[in-house]
Design an enzyme around this catalytic site. Structure first.
Site, PDB file in Angstrom:
ATOM      1  N   HIS A  72       0.838  -1.197   0.000  1.00 29.33           N
ATOM      2  CA  HIS A  72       0.000   0.000   0.000  1.00 29.33           C
ATOM      3  C   HIS A  72       0.878   1.254   0.000  1.00 29.33           C
ATOM      4  CE1 HIS A  72      -3.962  -1.938   1.598  1.00 29.33           C
ATOM      5  NE2 HIS A  72      -3.448  -2.574   0.571  1.00 29.33           N
ATOM      6  N   TYR A 200      -9.603   4.736   7.226  1.00 35.04           N
ATOM      7  CA  TYR A 200      -9.876   5.044   8.638  1.00 35.04           C
ATOM      8  C   TYR A 200     -10.965   6.119   8.640  1.00 35.04           C
ATOM      9  CZ  TYR A 200      -5.465   2.790  10.080  1.00 35.04           C
ATOM     10  OH  TYR A 200      -4.458   1.884  10.331  1.00 35.04           O
ATOM     11  N   PRO A 292      -4.867  -0.421  18.746  1.00 33.25           N
ATOM     12  CA  PRO A 292      -4.540  -0.859  17.387  1.00 33.25           C
ATOM     13  C   PRO A 292      -4.631   0.224  16.308  1.00 33.25           C
ATOM     14  CG  PRO A 292      -6.627  -1.786  18.097  1.00 33.25           C
ATOM     15  CD  PRO A 292      -6.060  -1.102  19.272  1.00 33.25           C
ATOM     16  N   LYS A 296       0.566  -0.647  15.241  1.00 35.01           N
ATOM     17  CA  LYS A 296       1.950  -0.730  15.721  1.00 35.01           C
ATOM     18  C   LYS A 296       2.295  -1.967  16.550  1.00 35.01           C
ATOM     19  CE  LYS A 296       3.842   2.725  13.834  1.00 35.01           C
ATOM     20  NZ  LYS A 296       3.621   2.128  12.527  1.00 35.01           N
ATOM     21  N   TYR A 384       3.541   6.116  10.621  1.00 29.90           N
ATOM     22  CA  TYR A 384       2.713   4.975  10.205  1.00 29.90           C
ATOM     23  C   TYR A 384       3.551   3.914   9.496  1.00 29.90           C
ATOM     24  CZ  TYR A 384      -1.476   2.455   8.774  1.00 29.90           C
ATOM     25  OH  TYR A 384      -2.445   1.495   8.615  1.00 29.90           O
TER      26      TYR A 384
HETATM   27  P1  RFL Z   1       0.824 -12.601  21.551  1.00 29.91           P
HETATM   28  O1  RFL Z   1       0.459 -12.630  20.103  1.00 29.91           O
HETATM   29  O2  RFL Z   1      -0.216 -12.279  22.529  1.00 29.91           O
HETATM   30  O3  RFL Z   1       1.454 -14.022  21.870  1.00 29.91           O
HETATM   31  C1  RFL Z   1       1.743 -14.439  23.200  1.00 29.91           C
HETATM   32  C2  RFL Z   1       1.730 -15.942  23.248  1.00 29.91           C
HETATM   33  O4  RFL Z   1       2.055 -16.369  24.570  1.00 29.91           O
HETATM   34  C3  RFL Z   1       1.162 -17.398  24.954  1.00 29.91           C
HETATM   35  N1  RFL Z   1       1.065 -17.424  26.426  1.00 29.91           N
HETATM   36  C4  RFL Z   1       1.681 -18.337  27.207  1.00 29.91           C
HETATM   37  N2  RFL Z   1       2.459 -19.373  26.903  1.00 29.91           N
HETATM   38  C5  RFL Z   1       2.925 -20.120  27.940  1.00 29.91           C
HETATM   39  N3  RFL Z   1       2.612 -19.875  29.240  1.00 29.91           N
HETATM   40  C6  RFL Z   1       1.828 -18.842  29.570  1.00 29.91           C
HETATM   41  N4  RFL Z   1       1.519 -18.595  30.847  1.00 29.91           N
HETATM   42  C7  RFL Z   1       1.324 -18.000  28.534  1.00 29.91           C
HETATM   43  N5  RFL Z   1       0.530 -16.907  28.512  1.00 29.91           N
HETATM   44  C8  RFL Z   1       0.390 -16.568  27.220  1.00 29.91           C
HETATM   45  C9  RFL Z   1      -0.143 -17.042  24.283  1.00 29.91           C
HETATM   46  O5  RFL Z   1      -1.004 -18.180  24.124  1.00 29.91           O
HETATM   47  C10 RFL Z   1       0.356 -16.510  22.938  1.00 29.91           C
HETATM   48  O6  RFL Z   1       0.458 -17.534  21.971  1.00 29.91           O
HETATM   49  O7  RFL Z   1       2.042 -11.589  21.824  1.00 29.91           O
HETATM   50  P2  RFL Z   1       3.298 -11.211  20.906  1.00 29.91           P
HETATM   51  O8  RFL Z   1       3.937 -12.454  20.348  1.00 29.91           O
HETATM   52  O9  RFL Z   1       4.113 -10.275  21.689  1.00 29.91           O
HETATM   53  O10 RFL Z   1       2.677 -10.465  19.624  1.00 29.91           O
HETATM   54  C11 RFL Z   1       2.047  -9.218  19.758  1.00 29.91           C
HETATM   55  C12 RFL Z   1       0.944  -9.057  18.714  1.00 29.91           C
HETATM   56  O11 RFL Z   1       0.113 -10.186  18.749  1.00 29.91           O
HETATM   57  C13 RFL Z   1       0.103  -7.790  18.934  1.00 29.91           C
HETATM   58  O12 RFL Z   1       0.922  -6.715  19.316  1.00 29.91           O
HETATM   59  C14 RFL Z   1      -0.682  -7.371  17.673  1.00 29.91           C
HETATM   60  O13 RFL Z   1      -1.618  -8.348  17.335  1.00 29.91           O
HETATM   61  C15 RFL Z   1      -1.392  -6.037  17.903  1.00 29.91           C
HETATM   62  N6  RFL Z   1      -2.256  -5.642  16.775  1.00 29.91           N
HETATM   63  C16 RFL Z   1      -1.727  -5.050  15.642  1.00 29.91           C
HETATM   64  N7  RFL Z   1      -0.397  -4.882  15.519  1.00 29.91           N
HETATM   65  C17 RFL Z   1       0.136  -4.350  14.357  1.00 29.91           C
HETATM   66  O14 RFL Z   1       1.369  -4.212  14.283  1.00 29.91           O
HETATM   67  N8  RFL Z   1      -0.654  -3.982  13.289  1.00 29.91           N
HETATM   68  C18 RFL Z   1      -1.999  -4.134  13.331  1.00 29.91           C
HETATM   69  O15 RFL Z   1      -2.650  -3.859  12.328  1.00 29.91           O
HETATM   70  C19 RFL Z   1      -2.600  -4.655  14.551  1.00 29.91           C
HETATM   71  N9  RFL Z   1      -3.920  -4.825  14.647  1.00 29.91           N
HETATM   72  C20 RFL Z   1      -3.637  -5.836  16.860  1.00 29.91           C
HETATM   73  C21 RFL Z   1      -4.453  -5.405  15.762  1.00 29.91           C
HETATM   74  C22 RFL Z   1      -4.219  -6.461  17.967  1.00 29.91           C
HETATM   75  C23 RFL Z   1      -5.580  -6.642  18.019  1.00 29.91           C
HETATM   76  N10 RFL Z   1      -6.096  -7.298  19.168  1.00 29.91           N
HETATM   77  C24 RFL Z   1      -7.157  -8.200  19.156  1.00 29.91           C
HETATM   78  C25 RFL Z   1      -5.378  -7.251  20.426  1.00 29.91           C
HETATM   79  C26 RFL Z   1      -5.813  -5.575  15.801  1.00 29.91           C
HETATM   80  C27 RFL Z   1      -6.389  -6.169  16.935  1.00 29.91           C
HETATM   81  C28 RFL Z   1      -7.879  -6.277  16.939  1.00 29.91           C
HETATM   82  C1  PHB Z   2      -6.061  -4.924  10.495  1.00 24.96           C
HETATM   83  O1  PHB Z   2      -6.100  -5.129   9.261  1.00 24.96           O
HETATM   84  O2  PHB Z   2      -6.343  -5.821  11.297  1.00 24.96           O
HETATM   85  C2  PHB Z   2      -5.670  -3.603  11.008  1.00 24.96           C
HETATM   86  C3  PHB Z   2      -5.210  -2.637  10.123  1.00 24.96           C
HETATM   87  C4  PHB Z   2      -4.847  -1.376  10.599  1.00 24.96           C
HETATM   88  C5  PHB Z   2      -4.966  -1.108  11.949  1.00 24.96           C
HETATM   89  C6  PHB Z   2      -5.421  -2.068  12.836  1.00 24.96           C
HETATM   90  C7  PHB Z   2      -5.786  -3.325  12.359  1.00 24.96           C
HETATM   91  O3  PHB Z   2      -4.642   0.129  12.391  1.00 24.96           O
END
Ligand code: RFL
Ligand code: PHB
Length: 389
Positions: A72, A200, A292, A296, A384
């Site tokens: 993008h 957005y 989110p 980041k 971004y």
């Molecule tokens: P995770 O992905 O939470 O993984 C942690 C892992 O640890 C396990 N765990 C354990 N294992 C053993 N013993 C225990 N006691 C444990 N407790 C937990 C869990 O089962 C899991 O498998 O953390 P990690 O690896 O640091 O990764 C971080 C990312 O997942 C997170 O920052 C992103 O998903 C955030 N996020 C976004 N980030 C972006 O860079 N761009 C995006 O567009 C974006 N969109 C989002 C997002 C997060 C969202 N939610 C639901 C929180 C959109 C959403 C909706």
């Molecule tokens: C997504 O595609 O899940 C997404 C994209 C941009 C954001 C957050 C989530 O800022």
């Protein structure tokens, strides 16, 4: 059992760290509480910074990513009935990649399996011991049997609700937090995205985001109440509300269909400092959370892991503590800039009823300024697409 680095958590942070250490000949074991299918079932991030893509490619997991990703050049922001475009490529010569976190995780799991690096899934009651001494160890239970893993270092990659951060004595850690008075309802559906780029939207009814996972798969989010339950949001209600938050001619472009995933996530800003205690290092969501809105979270996790892998590799290759001693301060400098940006994007685009009319006027002024000023658009673009490493 013994290894050099015990990694708790097989999300993107833990898996990428395992991959980078493994390629450097450092032996690391990953302990994960859930099953691989459960980990892959979580729909999360979608946008990767250029630096994240480069880091994944350098770690040997870029092949499918390079083939299947969507590049993008910019993004769109809708407000007051108009849709403005921020052209990253024209403003700063950079782009972002759309490729789901699920796919990043799948690629990392496949690389790990192919290399034969050890992962224990369904590890229950993971416990961290002796982290303030020279000989830490980790314990867990699987199928009723207790296990013990001795190691040199532990990497806490177990997300916000994990055990690693909680193992640090309260007096040795300081936390900073802001909880927002709303949540995001996310819907995944096999329908054509509204546009080739993300949209957005700021509207009086609240925030909306039109994202995607491919040319025929859309990912949408709307701001909702923190107390809302998924069951209260039928597909029809969701599509209707989404359309009402977009300018009319864009609302008409929303293709609807049955949802294949629907989830509500609270919004929070959180940082724990320092990101190290003795022989335990925190990385990713275990150390910090961003709302989110700025996309980041995953990118920050990759940044931490890149710094931590470098530090541990230096430790083993050169017998030097300089890298591991500098890890927390180096990572936090990057973390706080992403915290600021995510907080700002969230504040700019959501409806804050308690901010009153004053708050709304300030938001409007901030948005007006953004689209009138090349400097303001450049600042958004720079953050971004990801600040340089
Ligand atoms: P995770 O992905 O939470 O993984 C942690 C892992 O640890 C396990 N765990 C354990 N294992 C053993 N013993 C225990 N006691 C444990 N407790 C937990 C869990 O089962 C899991 O498998 O953390 P990690 O690896 O640091 O990764 C971080 C990312 O997942 C997170 O920052 C992103 O998903 C955030 N996020 C976004 N980030 C972006 O860079 N761009 C995006 O567009 C974006 N969109 C989002 C997002 C997060 C969202 N939610 C639901 C929180 C959109 C959403 C909706
Ligand atoms: C997504 O595609 O899940 C997404 C994209 C941009 C954001 C957050 C989530 O800022």
């Amino acid at each position: 059992m013994r290894c050099q680095v015990a990694i708790v958590g097989a999300g993107p942070s833990g898996l990428l760290l395992g991959q980078m250490l493994g390629r450097a000949g450092i032996d690391a074991v990953i302990l994960e509480r859930k099953t691989p299918d459960y980990v892959l079932g979580r729909v999360r991030a979608g946008v990767l910074e250029q630096g994240t893509v480069e880091t994944l490619a350098a770690a040997g997991v870029g092949e499918r990513l390079m083939r299947e990703r969507l590049i993008h050049d910019g993004t769109r922001i809708a407000f007051a009935g108009r849709v403005h475009r921020i052209d990253f490529n024209e403003l700063i010569g950079k782009t972002v990649t759309v490729y789901g976190q699920t796919e990043v995780t799948r690629d990392l799991m496949a690389a790990r399996a192919a290399a034969g690096y050890p992962t224990v899934y369904e590890a229950e009651d993971v416990g961290l011991h002796g982290i303030d001494g020279a000989k830490p160890h980790v314990t867990w239970r699987k199928e009723g049997i207790e296990h013990r893993l001795d190691c040199d270092y532990i990497a806490g990659c177990d997300g916000f609700h994990g055990v690693a951060r909680a193992a640090i004595p309260a007096a040795a850690i300081r936390t900073f937090e802001r909880v927002y008075p709303f949540a995001w309802l996310g819907v995944l559906a096999d329908v054509k995205p509204i546009d080739e780029e993300l949209v957005y939207a700021h509207s009086p009814r609240g925030f909306a985001l039109c994202s995607m996972r491919g040319p025929a798969r859309s990912r949408y989010y709307i701001q909702c109440a923190t107390a809302d339950l998924e069951a209260q949001w039928t597909d029809d209600r969701f599509w209707d509300e989404l359309r009402r938050r977009l300018p009319e001619e864009w609302a008409a472009k929303v293709a609807t269909g049955p949802s294949i995933e629907k989830s509500i996530a609270p919004l929070r800003s959180f940082v724990a400092e320092p990101m190290r205690f003795g022989r335990l290092f925190l990385a990713g969501d275990a150390a910090h959370i961003v709302p989110p809105t700025g996309a980041k979270g995953l990118n920050l996790a990759v940044g931490d892991v890149r710094y931590l892998a470098e530090a541990l590799i230096e430790r083993y290759a050169e017998n030097s503590d300089a890298g591991i001693d500098g890890y927390s301060a180096r990572a936090l400098r990057r973390v706080w800039k992403a915290e600021r940006f995510s907080w700002w994007m969230t504040t700019l685009l959501h409806d804050f009823p308690e901010g009153g009319e004053f708050g709304r006027r300030i938001q409007t002024a901030d948005l007006d300024y953004l689209f009138e000023s090349r400097a303001a658009m450049t600042a958004l673009a720079e953050n971004y697409v990801g600040l340089p490493y």
